[in-house]
Scaffold this motif. Structure first.
Motif, PDB file in Angstrom:
ATOM      1  N   SER A  87      34.214 -80.752  88.349  1.00  0.00           N
ATOM      2  CA  SER A  87      33.227 -80.967  89.407  1.00  0.00           C
ATOM      3  C   SER A  87      31.995 -81.608  88.795  1.00  0.00           C
ATOM      4  N   SER A  88      31.346 -82.469  89.569  1.00  0.00           N
ATOM      5  CA  SER A  88      30.168 -83.167  89.065  1.00  0.00           C
ATOM      6  C   SER A  88      28.923 -82.728  89.830  1.00  0.00           C
ATOM      7  N   ARG A  89      27.787 -82.707  89.142  1.00  0.00           N
ATOM      8  CA  ARG A  89      26.545 -82.303  89.788  1.00  0.00           C
ATOM      9  C   ARG A  89      25.807 -83.476  90.413  1.00  0.00           C
ATOM     10  N   GLY A  90      26.186 -84.690  90.058  1.00  0.00           N
ATOM     11  CA  GLY A  90      25.506 -85.853  90.625  1.00  0.00           C
ATOM     12  C   GLY A  90      24.029 -85.830  90.333  1.00  0.00           C
ATOM     13  N   PHE A  91      23.211 -86.177  91.331  1.00  0.00           N
ATOM     14  CA  PHE A  91      21.762 -86.244  91.127  1.00  0.00           C
ATOM     15  C   PHE A  91      21.048 -85.063  91.760  1.00  0.00           C
ATOM     16  N   GLY A  92      21.725 -83.926  91.824  1.00  0.00           N
ATOM     17  CA  GLY A  92      21.030 -82.740  92.311  1.00  0.00           C
ATOM     18  C   GLY A  92      20.862 -82.659  93.817  1.00  0.00           C
ATOM     19  N   ALA A  93      21.868 -83.133  94.570  1.00  0.00           N
ATOM     20  CA  ALA A  93      21.843 -82.905  96.014  1.00  0.00           C
ATOM     21  C   ALA A  93      21.965 -81.402  96.255  1.00  0.00           C
ATOM     22  N   SER A  94      21.619 -80.943  97.474  1.00  0.00           N
ATOM     23  CA  SER A  94      21.688 -79.508  97.737  1.00  0.00           C
ATOM     24  C   SER A  94      23.133 -79.108  98.038  1.00  0.00           C
ATOM     25  N   VAL A  95      23.381 -77.790  97.977  1.00  0.00           N
ATOM     26  CA  VAL A  95      24.709 -77.264  98.281  1.00  0.00           C
ATOM     27  C   VAL A  95      25.113 -77.683  99.693  1.00  0.00           C
ATOM     28  N   PHE A  96      24.184 -77.535 100.627  1.00  0.00           N
ATOM     29  CA  PHE A  96      24.509 -77.871 102.016  1.00  0.00           C
ATOM     30  C   PHE A  96      24.854 -79.352 102.163  1.00  0.00           C
ATOM     31  N   GLU A  97      24.039 -80.224 101.550  1.00  0.00           N
ATOM     32  CA  GLU A  97      24.311 -81.668 101.627  1.00  0.00           C
ATOM     33  C   GLU A  97      25.691 -81.996 101.053  1.00  0.00           C
ATOM     34  N   THR A  98      26.028 -81.316  99.945  1.00  0.00           N
ATOM     35  CA  THR A  98      27.296 -81.602  99.284  1.00  0.00           C
ATOM     36  C   THR A  98      28.478 -81.180 100.152  1.00  0.00           C
ATOM     37  N   VAL A  99      28.385 -79.985 100.732  1.00  0.00           N
ATOM     38  CA  VAL A  99      29.472 -79.518 101.597  1.00  0.00           C
ATOM     39  C   VAL A  99      29.576 -80.429 102.825  1.00  0.00           C
ATOM     40  N   LEU A 100      28.428 -80.816 103.348  1.00  0.00           N
ATOM     41  CA  LEU A 100      28.398 -81.691 104.525  1.00  0.00           C
ATOM     42  C   LEU A 100      29.056 -83.044 104.221  1.00  0.00           C
ATOM     43  N   SER A 101      29.005 -83.470 102.958  1.00  0.00           N
ATOM     44  CA  SER A 101      29.596 -84.770 102.608  1.00  0.00           C
ATOM     45  C   SER A 101      31.111 -84.765 102.802  1.00  0.00           C
ATOM     46  N   GLY A 102      31.700 -83.581 102.947  1.00  0.00           N
ATOM     47  CA  GLY A 102      33.124 -83.501 103.269  1.00  0.00           C
ATOM     48  C   GLY A 102      33.446 -84.109 104.626  1.00  0.00           C
ATOM     49  N   ARG A 103      32.431 -84.270 105.462  1.00  0.00           N
ATOM     50  CA  ARG A 103      32.656 -84.843 106.794  1.00  0.00           C
ATOM     51  C   ARG A 103      32.736 -86.355 106.771  1.00  0.00           C
ATOM     52  N   HIS A 104      32.447 -86.957 105.611  1.00  0.00           N
ATOM     53  CA  HIS A 104      32.367 -88.421 105.498  1.00  0.00           C
ATOM     54  C   HIS A 104      33.515 -89.173 106.169  1.00  0.00           C
ATOM     55  N   PRO A 105      34.795 -88.806 105.878  1.00  0.00           N
ATOM     56  CA  PRO A 105      35.884 -89.601 106.461  1.00  0.00           C
ATOM     57  C   PRO A 105      35.982 -89.499 107.985  1.00  0.00           C
ATOM     58  N   HIS A 106      35.283 -88.524 108.559  1.00  0.00           N
ATOM     59  CA  HIS A 106      35.345 -88.365 110.021  1.00  0.00           C
ATOM     60  C   HIS A 106      34.240 -89.138 110.731  1.00  0.00           C
ATOM     61  N   LEU A 107      33.325 -89.745 109.963  1.00  0.00           N
ATOM     62  CA  LEU A 107      32.159 -90.386 110.577  1.00  0.00           C
ATOM     63  C   LEU A 107      32.239 -91.906 110.466  1.00  0.00           C
ATOM     64  N   SER A 108      31.698 -92.607 111.450  1.00  0.00           N
ATOM     65  CA  SER A 108      31.649 -94.059 111.368  1.00  0.00           C
ATOM     66  C   SER A 108      30.512 -94.471 110.416  1.00  0.00           C
ATOM     67  N   THR A 109      30.481 -95.760 110.071  1.00  0.00           N
ATOM     68  CA  THR A 109      29.627 -96.241 108.973  1.00  0.00           C
ATOM     69  C   THR A 109      28.178 -95.754 109.035  1.00  0.00           C
ATOM     70  N   MET A 110      27.507 -95.979 110.142  1.00  0.00           N
ATOM     71  CA  MET A 110      26.063 -95.696 110.176  1.00  0.00           C
ATOM     72  C   MET A 110      25.741 -94.318 110.756  1.00  0.00           C
ATOM     73  N   ALA A 111      26.779 -93.547 111.120  1.00  0.00           N
ATOM     74  CA  ALA A 111      26.526 -92.293 111.833  1.00  0.00           C
ATOM     75  C   ALA A 111      25.916 -91.232 110.915  1.00  0.00           C
ATOM     76  N   TRP A 112      25.071 -90.392 111.504  1.00  0.00           N
ATOM     77  CA  TRP A 112      24.608 -89.183 110.826  1.00  0.00           C
ATOM     78  C   TRP A 112      25.503 -88.039 111.278  1.00  0.00           C
ATOM     79  N   GLU A 113      25.627 -87.022 110.467  1.00  0.00           N
ATOM     80  CA  GLU A 113      26.425 -85.869 110.846  1.00  0.00           C
ATOM     81  C   GLU A 113      25.781 -85.210 112.065  1.00  0.00           C
ATOM     82  N   ASN A 114      26.596 -84.822 113.051  1.00  0.00           N
ATOM     83  CA  ASN A 114      26.025 -84.195 114.244  1.00  0.00           C
ATOM     84  C   ASN A 114      26.061 -82.674 114.126  1.00  0.00           C
ATOM     85  N   ALA A 115      25.659 -82.009 115.219  1.00  0.00           N
ATOM     86  CA  ALA A 115      25.544 -80.548 115.191  1.00  0.00           C
ATOM     87  C   ALA A 115      26.885 -79.899 114.862  1.00  0.00           C
ATOM     88  N   GLU A 116      27.984 -80.495 115.344  1.00  0.00           N
ATOM     89  CA  GLU A 116      29.293 -79.920 115.082  1.00  0.00           C
ATOM     90  C   GLU A 116      29.624 -79.997 113.583  1.00  0.00           C
TER      91      GLU A 116
END
Lengths: 270, 326
Positions: A87-116
């Motif tokens: 596992s890599s620490r990258g540039f120190g993103a938060s735990v929440f941001e990192t877990v949220l990045s798992g949603r990447h393949p479900h989102l279109s290019t410019m979209a922000w993650e929504n409440a769901e």
């Protein structure tokens, strides 16, 4: 049964050395697979291959009926999730941001993650017992905590197949048990399955109903665990004598070492 | 959904950008009351103050802003590419390649129009050289990459010394100042501003990909990022943005190092916030540095690169020290 991953005639080599030749593998929904083999047998390479992270040399891999090489990277990442060995620490993103990045393949290019998406990430964080660390930077986490963050990220990715390369790295016994429970509850389910690289045949026997063994020379064995979990085959796999001892809790696989039966030198030294 | 903290960072960066431009247009040999600046910008009354603001200070300030933004973005892109916060076009020798190419163009006596294309060729060549040589087997090792960059930069500076030593003496002071990073002649901000906006726009399209790539390209690929394409884009963008900055203001160092680090410290690790904030803060920082450079020992002017190096060297050492410790 629903076939999730269907591999036919797959050849994988690394640096000219065969990892597997003519591999046929069918992973069905509700199954939990262990991938075993000695150090350097190519387990990690095979995981990357099955995840579509390396080009296919020969043979074909189908996931949920689609040829893996024909899927776009994002479509592939919606089907197959991977936990990498390190596992890599990258540039120190938060735990929440990192877990949220798992949603990447479900989102279109410019979209922000929504409440769901946020709710999915929060649930995954809670399931891995990371609530208290949610706002912490990855820089400040221990190896085991980082591992659980990666597992939570994987849950948030919500794939049907999950490939885990040594998921228990850095985890203490308690977290091994609880993380394994979470994985089992999540992926041994209708239309889902998992495959994990493990070093311990005992853990593999308890956690997985199917085994895939790489013998290190391109040969392989795959099938329900009891058809493969044979001490002679394990001894051949690891190049070391391994005994099977049947106990009331199931079989135990013991490597023979020179420690057993050696005189207890402690008392003598005192 | 950007968080409240994200919004605060962007507002702060925007505010810093505006204040820096306002200070730059009012400060100098002829002090112009701060309240008058806006009137001069908007109207054209032909007065001396109006001329100074419209013709001298504003173009220079906007050029500085663009160069700062370009360098901050180039730094942010290279840091993702290397997965190392020490990535900076100046340290990696990319600026050196661009500078040597521009000096070559100057020596050939080609018009200023050729500075940017020349710088781009030099920057791309240098990027290929540094990344190609430090690739070795498998992934880049940060130490190896930084070392290669430092050595390539030394090579460029030898070449630059050679060009300088055969250049006609009358052109030497100008060339030297430009080399140290100087905005004295930067009066055409349009092209660098456009390129900065282009870099920012492409970066924003790829911002989530960059977030993932910061934790490793294999990891990013497993989450659906086309990493081969992303890597190519980052190479090219890094070189293009550096080239535009060098063609405008010479080799200004360390902005690409300081600014993304600053934004991360403020809590902006997400590239959707980091990139716009870094462009604005990078711009603001260089505008302020340039204003200081032309004011501290006025009427003499310092090359702005001297000031950014004074800020950058301690930042680099601090980051390096912290990395070695962890």
């Amino acid at each position: 049964m629903t076939v999730l991953l269907d591999v036919r005639g797959l050849n994988v080599t690394i640096g000219g050395k065969p990892v597997c030749e003519q591999l046929d593998l069918t992973i069905e929904a509700n199954q939990s697979w262990a991938l075993l083999g000695r150090n350097g047998a190519g387990k990690t390479t095979l995981v990357h291959q099955l995840a579509g992270l390396r080009p296919v040399e020969a043979g074909r891999i189908r996931i949920n009926g689609h040829d893996l090489t024909e899927l776009s990277p994002k479509a592939r990442a919606r089907e197959i999730g991977v936990l990498l060995q390190h596992s890599s620490r990258g540039f120190g993103a938060s735990v929440f941001e990192t877990v949220l990045s798992g949603r990447h393949p479900h989102l279109s290019t410019m979209a922000w993650e929504n409440a769901e998406d946020h709710a999915i990430a929060k649930r995954a964080i809670a399931r891995l017992g990371l609530d208290a660390l949610s706002e912490r930077s990855l820089d400040t986490l221990s190896g085991g905590e980082l591992r659980r963050v990666e597992l939570a990220r994987l849950l948030a990715q919500e794939t049907s197949l999950c490939l885990l390369d040594e998921p228990m790295n850095h985890l203490d016994l308690a977290y091994q048990a609880s993380s394994l429970d979470v994985l089992y509850q999540t992926y041994v389910a209708p239309s889902r399955a998992m495959l994990m690289v493990l070093h311990d045949p005992n853990l593999a026997y308890r956690a997985c109903d199917h085994w895939l063994i790489l013998l290190g020379d391109g040969h392989w064995r795959a099938g329900p665990r009891d058809s493969v979990a044979d001490p002679a085959l394990l001894s051949l796999t690891y190049g070391h004598p391994i005994e099977r001892i049947d106990s009331t809790h199931g079989p135990v696989f013991m490597p023979r070492t020179s420690l057993e039966g050696a005189p207890d030198n402690h008392d003598a030294a005192d | 959904m950007p968080t409240a903290q994200h919004k605060r960072i962007l507002v702060l960066a925007l505010f810093a950008g505006l204040v820096s431009l306002w200070l730059a247009t009012s400060t100098g040999g002829t002090a112009i009351p701060a309240t008058e600046v806006l009137t001069h910008l908007l109207s054209n009354d032909g007065s001396t103050h109006d001329e100074i603001v419209d013709r001298l200070r504003l173009p220079r300030a906007l050029s500085a802003f663009a160069v700062g933004g370009l360098l901050a973005l180039a730094g942010a892109f290279m840091q993702v590419l290397l997965r190392n916060p020490l990535g900076d076009p100046y340290i990696l020798g990319i600026s050196g390649g661009a500078s040597a190419a521009v000096l070559g163009v100057m020596l050939l006596g080609l018009p200023a129009f050729w500075h940017t294309p020349g710088a781009l060729v030099g920057a791309l060549f240098s990027t290929l050289l540094v990344f190609g040589l430090s690739r070795g087997a498998g992934d880049w090792r940060s130490e190896r990459l930084l070392l290669t960059g430092v050595v390539i930069a030394a090579g460029w500076s030898a070449l630059i010394s050679f060009v300088l030593s055969i250049s006609p003496p009358v052109r030497l002071p100008g060339m030297l100042f430009w080399l140290m990073g100087d905005l004295g002649d930067a009066d055409r901000p349009l092209l660098p501003l456009l390129l900065m906006s282009l870099g920012l726009a492409i970066g924003l399209l790829r911002a989530r990909d960059l977030n993932l790539a910061a934790r490793g390209l294999t990891q990013a690929a497993s989450l659906g990022v086309n990493t081969a394409r992303l890597r190519l884009e980052l190479y090219f963008l890094g070189a293009l943005l550096t080239a535009a900055a060098v063609a405008t203001a010479g080799a200004v160092g360390f902005i690409g190092l300081i600014v993304p680090h600053m934004v991360r410290r403020l809590g902006g690790t997400d590239h959707r916030i980091l990139l716009p904030a870094a462009a604005l803060l990078g711009g603001a920082l260089l505008v302020l540095a340039d204003t200081a450079a032309r004011s501290v020992i006025s009427p003499m002017q310092l090359p702005v690169g001297v000031l950014t190096a004074l800020l950058g060297v301690p930042t680099f050492l601090f980051l390096l020290h912290r990395r070695v410790r962890t």
